[in-house]
Write an enzyme that holds these catalytic residues in place. Sequence first.
Site, mmCIF file in Angstrom:
data_model
loop_
_atom_site.group_PDB
_atom_site.id
_atom_site.type_symbol
_atom_site.label_atom_id
_atom_site.label_comp_id
_atom_site.label_asym_id
_atom_site.label_seq_id
_atom_site.Cartn_x
_atom_site.Cartn_y
_atom_site.Cartn_z
ATOM 1 N N SER A 73 36.253 45.962 48.914
ATOM 2 C CA SER A 73 36.979 46.270 50.161
ATOM 3 C C SER A 73 35.978 46.347 51.301
ATOM 4 O O SER A 73 34.779 46.541 51.063
ATOM 5 C CB SER A 73 37.669 47.632 49.991
ATOM 6 O OG SER A 73 38.193 48.099 51.217
ATOM 7 N N TYR A 128 37.184 57.080 48.460
ATOM 8 C CA TYR A 128 37.472 55.641 48.301
ATOM 9 C C TYR A 128 36.252 54.813 48.710
ATOM 10 O O TYR A 128 35.877 53.873 48.011
ATOM 11 C CB TYR A 128 38.695 55.272 49.143
ATOM 12 C CG TYR A 128 39.171 53.838 48.969
ATOM 13 C CD1 TYR A 128 39.493 53.329 47.711
ATOM 14 C CD2 TYR A 128 39.323 52.997 50.070
ATOM 15 C CE1 TYR A 128 39.950 52.012 47.564
ATOM 16 C CE2 TYR A 128 39.782 51.688 49.927
ATOM 17 C CZ TYR A 128 40.085 51.205 48.671
ATOM 18 O OH TYR A 128 40.541 49.905 48.519
HETATM 19 N N1 LIG Z 1 45.851 47.050 50.207
HETATM 20 C C1 LIG Z 1 44.718 47.103 50.896
HETATM 21 O O1 LIG Z 1 44.715 47.387 52.110
HETATM 22 C C2 LIG Z 1 43.395 46.798 50.233
HETATM 23 C C3 LIG Z 1 42.302 46.534 51.054
HETATM 24 C C4 LIG Z 1 41.065 46.257 50.474
HETATM 25 C C5 LIG Z 1 40.933 46.262 49.098
HETATM 26 N N2 LIG Z 1 42.006 46.533 48.307
HETATM 27 C C6 LIG Z 1 41.796 46.540 46.854
HETATM 28 O O2 LIG Z 1 42.564 45.509 46.288
HETATM 29 C C7 LIG Z 1 42.956 45.863 44.962
HETATM 30 C C8 LIG Z 1 44.472 45.721 44.826
HETATM 31 O O3 LIG Z 1 45.094 46.510 45.814
HETATM 32 P P1 LIG Z 1 46.666 46.378 46.160
HETATM 33 O O4 LIG Z 1 46.807 46.627 47.608
HETATM 34 O O5 LIG Z 1 47.228 45.184 45.555
HETATM 35 O O6 LIG Z 1 47.186 47.718 45.441
HETATM 36 P P2 LIG Z 1 48.346 47.978 44.360
HETATM 37 O O7 LIG Z 1 49.549 47.153 44.670
HETATM 38 O O8 LIG Z 1 48.476 49.462 44.279
HETATM 39 O O9 LIG Z 1 47.730 47.401 43.012
HETATM 40 C C9 LIG Z 1 46.855 48.100 42.195
HETATM 41 C C10 LIG Z 1 46.940 47.504 40.810
HETATM 42 O O10 LIG Z 1 45.970 48.159 39.975
HETATM 43 C C11 LIG Z 1 46.589 48.438 38.733
HETATM 44 N N3 LIG Z 1 45.962 49.582 38.092
HETATM 45 C C12 LIG Z 1 45.798 50.830 38.581
HETATM 46 N N4 LIG Z 1 45.213 51.617 37.655
HETATM 47 C C13 LIG Z 1 45.014 50.839 36.547
HETATM 48 C C14 LIG Z 1 44.481 51.072 35.262
HETATM 49 N N5 LIG Z 1 44.026 52.283 34.905
HETATM 50 N N6 LIG Z 1 44.438 50.052 34.376
HETATM 51 C C15 LIG Z 1 44.909 48.833 34.725
HETATM 52 N N7 LIG Z 1 45.416 48.531 35.947
HETATM 53 C C16 LIG Z 1 45.486 49.541 36.833
HETATM 54 C C17 LIG Z 1 48.051 48.709 39.068
HETATM 55 O O11 LIG Z 1 48.881 48.403 37.952
HETATM 56 P P3 LIG Z 1 49.519 49.469 36.940
HETATM 57 O O12 LIG Z 1 49.887 50.669 37.745
HETATM 58 O O13 LIG Z 1 50.701 48.731 36.382
HETATM 59 O O14 LIG Z 1 48.461 49.710 35.913
HETATM 60 C C18 LIG Z 1 48.299 47.686 40.166
HETATM 61 O O15 LIG Z 1 48.713 46.457 39.605
HETATM 62 C C19 LIG Z 1 42.426 47.279 44.736
HETATM 63 O O16 LIG Z 1 41.192 47.220 44.072
HETATM 64 C C20 LIG Z 1 42.241 47.805 46.164
HETATM 65 O O17 LIG Z 1 41.266 48.827 46.219
HETATM 66 C C21 LIG Z 1 43.247 46.786 48.851
#
Ligand SMILES: NC(=O)c1ccc[n+]([C@@H]2O[C@H](COP(=O)([O-])OP(=O)(O)OC[C@H]3O[C@@H](n4cnc5c(N)ncnc54)[C@H](OP(=O)(O)O)[C@@H]3O)[C@@H](O)[C@H]2O)c1
Length: 260
Positions: free
Chosen positions: A139, A152
């Site tokens: 990120s 975070y």
């Molecule tokens: N949204 C943003 O603004 C943003 C910006 C920069 C970076 N990111 C990064 O991008 C990535 C995805 O973010 P997103 O926005 O798509 O969030 P999200 O929709 O909340 O997705 C997170 C995913 O991680 C999985 N997860 C969580 N804990 C887990 C575990 N213990 N084992 C396996 N899977 C697990 C969840 O699936 P389950 O709950 O089904 O396990 C879910 O599919 C993250 O690393 C986040 O930090 C996001």
Amino acid sequence: MTSVAIVTGASSGIGAATARRLAAEGFHVLAAARRAERLTDLVAEITAAGGQATAVTCDITSDESVAGLAQAAAQAPGPVTLLVNNAGGARGLDPVESGSVADWQWMYDVNVLGTLRVTQALLPALEASGSGTIVVVSSTAGLTVYEGGGGYTAAKHAQTAIAGTLRLELCGRPLRVIEIDPGMVKTDEFGLVRFEGDAERAAAVYAGVPGPLVAEDVADCIAWCATRPEHVNIDRLVVRPRAQAAQHKVHRVGPVKREE
Ligand SMILES: NC(=O)c1ccc[n+]([C@@H]2O[C@H](COP(=O)([O-])OP(=O)(O)OC[C@H]3O[C@@H](n4cnc5c(N)ncnc54)[C@H](OP(=O)(O)O)[C@@H]3O)[C@@H](O)[C@H]2O)c1
């Protein structure tokens, strides 16, 4: 033979979009996350669109569960050439002074140790393919800090450190390491997880922002990096919405309440 791509956190947001996109690019996708039903639906959708995917229920905080993912990869119908370490997230927006140790622990376990565990488990298969790619979805929070983001940003800085270290350590072997650093991405669950289901607080993050990134934008970046010729290593790709010039500099329109 079809190449196999593993995507963690494929049950929602960026991971689901990446799984769809990589399947459209011709990979057989192993879609991994904890929520099996969502993965089954995603695999059905990919298959209906003519792609190939397999659901793998996996908790990346568990050694045993990740060993199961490696086993599924060994049984997949082709060489494992791509791992996308995407599972992760944020919890809370509290100052360091009063932040919850449990929230920090969760963020470290999933973002940092989860990436470590999955990468260690899949490295042998990636190397055996003759040309493996490891993507780490960190990120912009892994590059800079902001008030309330202590837990975070600490976790994402650590995840970024893993990508950089790994690239040095793997130099000379047929493996490349790509770090993707998105800024503000409007996904359905990221904010809900961060604010314990508080939809109003989650929505306020994107309030008035004309054109935040969406999951497909990040999937597009991941797919582009991963499909460059094998000698090309995109070390780091930073992607933000046009309205976000920096973590602290977000253009918003209309009357908005802010918490950043
Ligand atoms: N949204 C943003 O603004 C943003 C910006 C920069 C970076 N990111 C990064 O991008 C990535 C995805 O973010 P997103 O926005 O798509 O969030 P999200 O929709 O909340 O997705 C997170 C995913 O991680 C999985 N997860 C969580 N804990 C887990 C575990 N213990 N084992 C396996 N899977 C697990 C969840 O699936 P389950 O709950 O089904 O396990 C879910 O599919 C993250 O690393 C986040 O930090 C996001």
